[in-house]
Design a protein around this motif. Structure first.
Motif, PDB file in Angstrom:
ATOM      1  N   TYR A 125     -11.843  -5.197   3.990  1.00 42.33           N
ATOM      2  CA  TYR A 125     -10.726  -4.313   4.329  1.00 42.33           C
ATOM      3  C   TYR A 125      -9.514  -4.549   3.434  1.00 42.33           C
ATOM      4  O   TYR A 125      -8.400  -4.232   3.791  1.00 42.33           O
ATOM      5  CB  TYR A 125     -10.394  -4.416   5.815  1.00 42.33           C
ATOM      6  CG  TYR A 125     -11.481  -3.761   6.606  1.00 42.33           C
ATOM      7  CD1 TYR A 125     -11.495  -2.375   6.782  1.00 42.33           C
ATOM      8  CD2 TYR A 125     -12.554  -4.499   7.088  1.00 42.33           C
ATOM      9  CE1 TYR A 125     -12.529  -1.758   7.450  1.00 42.33           C
ATOM     10  CE2 TYR A 125     -13.606  -3.884   7.746  1.00 42.33           C
ATOM     11  CZ  TYR A 125     -13.585  -2.517   7.925  1.00 42.33           C
ATOM     12  OH  TYR A 125     -14.624  -1.897   8.572  1.00 42.33           O
ATOM     13  N   HIS A 126      -9.753  -5.120   2.273  1.00 45.20           N
ATOM     14  CA  HIS A 126      -8.681  -5.260   1.282  1.00 45.20           C
ATOM     15  C   HIS A 126      -8.722  -3.994   0.431  1.00 45.20           C
ATOM     16  O   HIS A 126      -9.549  -3.870  -0.466  1.00 45.20           O
ATOM     17  CB  HIS A 126      -8.917  -6.484   0.399  1.00 45.20           C
ATOM     18  CG  HIS A 126      -8.794  -7.778   1.134  1.00 45.20           C
ATOM     19  ND1 HIS A 126      -9.869  -8.421   1.679  1.00 45.20           N
ATOM     20  CD2 HIS A 126      -7.703  -8.541   1.411  1.00 45.20           C
ATOM     21  CE1 HIS A 126      -9.450  -9.536   2.263  1.00 45.20           C
ATOM     22  NE2 HIS A 126      -8.140  -9.633   2.115  1.00 45.20           N
ATOM     23  N   SER A 133     -15.074  -2.359  -5.380  1.00 44.39           N
ATOM     24  CA  SER A 133     -13.977  -3.319  -5.269  1.00 44.39           C
ATOM     25  C   SER A 133     -14.258  -4.276  -4.119  1.00 44.39           C
ATOM     26  O   SER A 133     -14.647  -3.845  -3.029  1.00 44.39           O
ATOM     27  CB  SER A 133     -12.676  -2.556  -4.993  1.00 44.39           C
ATOM     28  OG  SER A 133     -11.604  -3.451  -4.818  1.00 44.39           O
ATOM     29  N   GLU A 169       0.841  -1.210   0.000  1.00 47.05           N
ATOM     30  CA  GLU A 169       0.000   0.000   0.000  1.00 47.05           C
ATOM     31  C   GLU A 169       0.869   1.251   0.000  1.00 47.05           C
ATOM     32  O   GLU A 169       0.668   2.169  -0.790  1.00 47.05           O
ATOM     33  CB  GLU A 169      -0.869   0.042   1.254  1.00 47.05           C
ATOM     34  CG  GLU A 169      -2.185  -0.659   1.114  1.00 47.05           C
ATOM     35  CD  GLU A 169      -3.029  -0.439   2.356  1.00 47.05           C
ATOM     36  OE1 GLU A 169      -3.465   0.689   2.597  1.00 47.05           O
ATOM     37  OE2 GLU A 169      -3.235  -1.422   3.094  1.00 47.05           O
TER      38      GLU A 169
HETATM   39  C1  B12 Z   1      -2.980  -8.590   1.336  1.00 40.77           C
HETATM   40  C2  B12 Z   1      -4.164  -9.449   1.747  1.00 40.77           C
HETATM   41  C3  B12 Z   1      -4.758  -9.187   2.982  1.00 40.77           C
HETATM   42  C4  B12 Z   1      -4.352  -7.998   3.851  1.00 40.77           C
HETATM   43  C5  B12 Z   1      -5.049  -6.742   3.290  1.00 40.77           C
HETATM   44  C6  B12 Z   1      -4.224  -5.466   3.465  1.00 40.77           C
HETATM   45  C7  B12 Z   1      -4.900  -4.282   2.794  1.00 40.77           C
HETATM   46  N1  B12 Z   1      -4.993  -3.202   3.532  1.00 40.77           N
HETATM   47  O1  B12 Z   1      -5.350  -4.321   1.655  1.00 40.77           O
HETATM   48  C8  B12 Z   1      -4.920  -8.426   5.251  1.00 40.77           C
HETATM   49  C9  B12 Z   1      -3.869  -9.183   6.020  1.00 40.77           C
HETATM   50  C10 B12 Z   1      -5.462  -7.294   6.123  1.00 40.77           C
HETATM   51  C11 B12 Z   1      -5.991  -9.447   4.839  1.00 40.77           C
HETATM   52  C12 B12 Z   1      -7.006  -9.831   5.675  1.00 40.77           C
HETATM   53  C13 B12 Z   1      -7.926 -10.832   5.387  1.00 40.77           C
HETATM   54  N2  B12 Z   1      -7.920 -11.626   4.275  1.00 40.77           N
HETATM   55 CO1  B12 Z   1      -6.803 -11.304   2.725  1.00 40.77          CO
HETATM   56  N3  B12 Z   1      -5.646 -11.317   1.254  1.00 40.77           N
HETATM   57  C14 B12 Z   1      -4.646 -10.518   0.913  1.00 40.77           C
HETATM   58  C15 B12 Z   1      -4.048 -11.018  -0.425  1.00 40.77           C
HETATM   59  C16 B12 Z   1      -2.786 -11.843  -0.102  1.00 40.77           C
HETATM   60  C17 B12 Z   1      -3.671  -9.961  -1.449  1.00 40.77           C
HETATM   61  C18 B12 Z   1      -4.782  -8.934  -1.755  1.00 40.77           C
HETATM   62  C19 B12 Z   1      -4.196  -7.752  -2.476  1.00 40.77           C
HETATM   63  O2  B12 Z   1      -3.989  -6.685  -1.891  1.00 40.77           O
HETATM   64  N4  B12 Z   1      -3.852  -7.925  -3.775  1.00 40.77           N
HETATM   65  C20 B12 Z   1      -3.212  -6.903  -4.605  1.00 40.77           C
HETATM   66  C21 B12 Z   1      -4.283  -5.981  -5.201  1.00 40.77           C
HETATM   67  C22 B12 Z   1      -3.661  -4.843  -5.949  1.00 40.77           C
HETATM   68  O3  B12 Z   1      -4.997  -6.802  -6.103  1.00 40.77           O
HETATM   69  P1  B12 Z   1      -6.581  -6.751  -6.225  1.00 40.77           P
HETATM   70  O4  B12 Z   1      -7.228  -6.263  -4.993  1.00 40.77           O
HETATM   71  O5  B12 Z   1      -7.026  -8.029  -6.821  1.00 40.77           O
HETATM   72  O6  B12 Z   1      -6.796  -5.565  -7.284  1.00 40.77           O
HETATM   73  C23 B12 Z   1      -6.483  -5.654  -8.650  1.00 40.77           C
HETATM   74  C24 B12 Z   1      -7.641  -6.172  -9.520  1.00 40.77           C
HETATM   75  O7  B12 Z   1      -8.425  -7.146  -8.883  1.00 40.77           O
HETATM   76  C25 B12 Z   1      -8.393  -4.935  -9.900  1.00 40.77           C
HETATM   77  N5  B12 Z   1      -9.450  -4.425  -9.023  1.00 40.77           N
HETATM   78  C26 B12 Z   1      -9.634  -4.552  -7.701  1.00 40.77           C
HETATM   79  N6  B12 Z   1     -10.728  -3.887  -7.314  1.00 40.77           N
HETATM   80  C27 B12 Z   1     -11.247  -3.304  -8.405  1.00 40.77           C
HETATM   81  C28 B12 Z   1     -12.384  -2.501  -8.568  1.00 40.77           C
HETATM   82  C29 B12 Z   1     -12.705  -2.019  -9.825  1.00 40.77           C
HETATM   83  C30 B12 Z   1     -13.913  -1.175  -9.997  1.00 40.77           C
HETATM   84  C31 B12 Z   1     -11.882  -2.366 -10.938  1.00 40.77           C
HETATM   85  C32 B12 Z   1     -12.209  -1.839 -12.271  1.00 40.77           C
HETATM   86  C33 B12 Z   1     -10.753  -3.185 -10.784  1.00 40.77           C
HETATM   87  C34 B12 Z   1     -10.448  -3.631  -9.516  1.00 40.77           C
HETATM   88  O8  B12 Z   1      -7.392  -3.926  -9.985  1.00 40.77           O
HETATM   89  C35 B12 Z   1      -6.305  -4.197  -9.086  1.00 40.77           C
HETATM   90  C36 B12 Z   1      -5.023  -3.949  -9.831  1.00 40.77           C
HETATM   91  O9  B12 Z   1      -4.918  -4.787 -10.928  1.00 40.77           O
HETATM   92  C37 B12 Z   1      -5.230 -11.898  -0.980  1.00 40.77           C
HETATM   93  C38 B12 Z   1      -4.825 -13.001  -1.981  1.00 40.77           C
HETATM   94  C39 B12 Z   1      -5.351 -12.745  -3.392  1.00 40.77           C
HETATM   95  N7  B12 Z   1      -5.200 -13.754  -4.212  1.00 40.77           N
HETATM   96  O10 B12 Z   1      -5.903 -11.739  -3.733  1.00 40.77           O
HETATM   97  C40 B12 Z   1      -5.883 -12.409   0.322  1.00 40.77           C
HETATM   98  C41 B12 Z   1      -7.366 -12.788   0.326  1.00 40.77           C
HETATM   99  C42 B12 Z   1      -8.180 -11.821  -0.502  1.00 40.77           C
HETATM  100  N8  B12 Z   1      -7.724 -12.654   1.748  1.00 40.77           N
HETATM  101  C43 B12 Z   1      -8.563 -13.570   2.162  1.00 40.77           C
HETATM  102  C44 B12 Z   1      -9.055 -13.674   3.491  1.00 40.77           C
HETATM  103  C45 B12 Z   1      -9.911 -14.895   3.776  1.00 40.77           C
HETATM  104  C46 B12 Z   1      -8.774 -12.697   4.461  1.00 40.77           C
HETATM  105  C47 B12 Z   1      -9.246 -12.665   5.923  1.00 40.77           C
HETATM  106  C48 B12 Z   1     -10.680 -13.108   6.183  1.00 40.77           C
HETATM  107  C49 B12 Z   1      -8.214 -13.507   6.697  1.00 40.77           C
HETATM  108  C50 B12 Z   1      -8.516 -13.776   8.131  1.00 40.77           C
HETATM  109  N9  B12 Z   1      -8.761 -15.039   8.404  1.00 40.77           N
HETATM  110  O11 B12 Z   1      -8.523 -12.849   8.941  1.00 40.77           O
HETATM  111  C51 B12 Z   1      -9.033 -11.188   6.322  1.00 40.77           C
HETATM  112  C52 B12 Z   1     -10.308 -10.369   6.051  1.00 40.77           C
HETATM  113  C53 B12 Z   1     -10.141  -8.878   6.028  1.00 40.77           C
HETATM  114  C54 B12 Z   1     -11.398  -8.179   5.589  1.00 40.77           C
HETATM  115  N10 B12 Z   1     -12.494  -8.257   6.311  1.00 40.77           N
HETATM  116  O12 B12 Z   1     -11.395  -7.537   4.571  1.00 40.77           O
HETATM  117  C55 B12 Z   1      -8.919 -14.544   1.050  1.00 40.77           C
HETATM  118  C56 B12 Z   1     -10.361 -14.328   0.480  1.00 40.77           C
HETATM  119  C57 B12 Z   1     -11.029 -15.664   0.177  1.00 40.77           C
HETATM  120  C58 B12 Z   1     -12.419 -15.539  -0.366  1.00 40.77           C
HETATM  121  N11 B12 Z   1     -12.703 -16.330  -1.373  1.00 40.77           N
HETATM  122  O13 B12 Z   1     -13.262 -14.816   0.085  1.00 40.77           O
HETATM  123  C59 B12 Z   1      -7.740 -14.300   0.032  1.00 40.77           C
HETATM  124  C60 B12 Z   1      -8.117 -14.573  -1.440  1.00 40.77           C
HETATM  125  C61 B12 Z   1      -6.555 -15.210   0.481  1.00 40.77           C
HETATM  126  C62 B12 Z   1      -6.834 -16.677   0.344  1.00 40.77           C
HETATM  127  N12 B12 Z   1      -6.402 -17.270  -0.751  1.00 40.77           N
HETATM  128  O14 B12 Z   1      -7.419 -17.255   1.210  1.00 40.77           O
HETATM  129  N13 B12 Z   1      -5.768  -9.914   3.573  1.00 40.77           N
END
Ligand code: B12
Length: 217
Positions: free
Chosen positions: A100-101, A145, A72
């Motif tokens: 909170y992602h 998102s 971030e």
């Molecule tokens: C980092 C992370 C966290 C961090 C978040 C930090 C933060 N402030 O963002 C922390 C540790 C806090 C966290 C917590 C949790 N997490 Co988490 N986390 C992740 C992780 C490893 C990476 C997410 C991330 O930031 N990716 C990088 C960003 C840039 O990518 P992105 O969001 O996908 O965005 C891209 C695109 O998707 C797109 N995009 C996104 N949004 C939008 C919106 C629009 C309009 C558009 C056009 C495009 C777009 O553009 C972005 C750039 O290309 C993922 C794994 C994964 N595969 O995603 C798990 C993941 C999302 N987490 C998960 C879980 C389960 C949790 C927790 C419940 C864990 C727990 N037991 O406590 C908690 C819940 C928190 C909550 N209530 O939100 C699961 C979700 C599973 C599911 N199917 O629901 C995942 C998939 C991990 C897993 N494989 O189990 N997490």
């Protein structure tokens, strides 16, 4: 150097919680005009790998958390500042729903602003707050998102509540659940999905090019 090497270096720096090394890798491959590209190529795949490692029990929650926080900070620092010449456009907003992602939303927000669009950032909201803000602000393009499946499914309730309020914004969704299931956006009542921030800008640009004049500010 192979394609995957910078990802490995960046990933290892994140897991070691080594801010300096992570920043060096990210900035080392960042020409000013390719900043979004490097975020998509390094940050997104590294965090996805960390998610997989977490699922297999191979990394701790603190490593996942710190990796997210460090990314971030770095993404905030390297994405370009907003363009002063704003586009003539209808009201737009972006939110993270029940989740909170925040990193994906931050990227989409920065890239849209850097491309000249103005939009409100609602941060993380629940469905009720989202609906009332969208109605209050007369939002025409709503970007949502989510990273967790339950949050994605909740978009359907938001759409229904907006319909009841007589408000029909164009809803563009993004985040991991929509990348895993490419038909999910239709099921939750969205109008479009985009897999990356850059694709999101392309969707918004195309939409606004074809939007009737009465929607423009
Ligand atoms: C980092 C992370 C966290 C961090 C978040 C930090 C933060 N402030 O963002 C922390 C540790 C806090 C966290 C917590 C949790 N997490 Co988490 N986390 C992740 C992780 C490893 C990476 C997410 C991330 O930031 N990716 C990088 C960003 C840039 O990518 P992105 O969001 O996908 O965005 C891209 C695109 O998707 C797109 N995009 C996104 N949004 C939008 C919106 C629009 C309009 C558009 C056009 C495009 C777009 O553009 C972005 C750039 O290309 C993922 C794994 C994964 N595969 O995603 C798990 C993941 C999302 N987490 C998960 C879980 C389960 C949790 C927790 C419940 C864990 C727990 N037991 O406590 C908690 C819940 C928190 C909550 N209530 O939100 C699961 C979700 C599973 C599911 N199917 O629901 C995942 C998939 C991990 C897993 N494989 O189990 N997490």
């Amino acid at each position: 150097m192979t394609q995957s090497e910078p990802v490995e270096t960046f990933l290892n720096a994140l897991l070691a919680m080594d801010r300096v090394a992570a920043k060096r890798t990210l900035e080392g491959s960042t020409a000013a005009d390719a900043r979004l590209d490097v975020v998509e190529r390094l940050v997104v795949p590294s965090l996805e790998r960390i998610g997989d490692l977490w699922e297999r029990g191979e990394v701790s929650l603190s490593q996942v958390y710190m990796s997210g926080r460090m990314c971030e900070e770095m993404v905030d620092a390297i994405l370009p500042p907003s363009d002063p010449g704003r586009v003539d456009q209808p009201p737009m907003a972006i939110a993270v729903l029940d989740d909170y992602h925040l990193l994906g939303k931050r990227m989409v927000y920065s890239v849209l602003r850097a491309s000249g669009y103005e939009l409100k950032d609602y941060g993380t909201v629940d469905g009720e707050a989202l609906v009332s803000r969208v109605v209050r602000d007369g939002i025409v393009v709503l970007l949502i998102s989510v990273l967790m499946l339950p949050s994605a499914l909740h978009i359907k309730t938001v759409r229904e509540a907006l319909d009841r309020a007589g408000c029909r914004p164009f809803i563009l969704v993004g985040g991991a659940p929509f990348r895993f299931d490419t038909e999910l956006w239709r099921e939750v009542g969205a109008d479009a999905m985009a897999a990356t921030a850059a694709e999101g800008v392309a969707v918004v640009r195309k939409l606004l090019d074809h939007l009737p004049k009465e929607y423009r500010s």
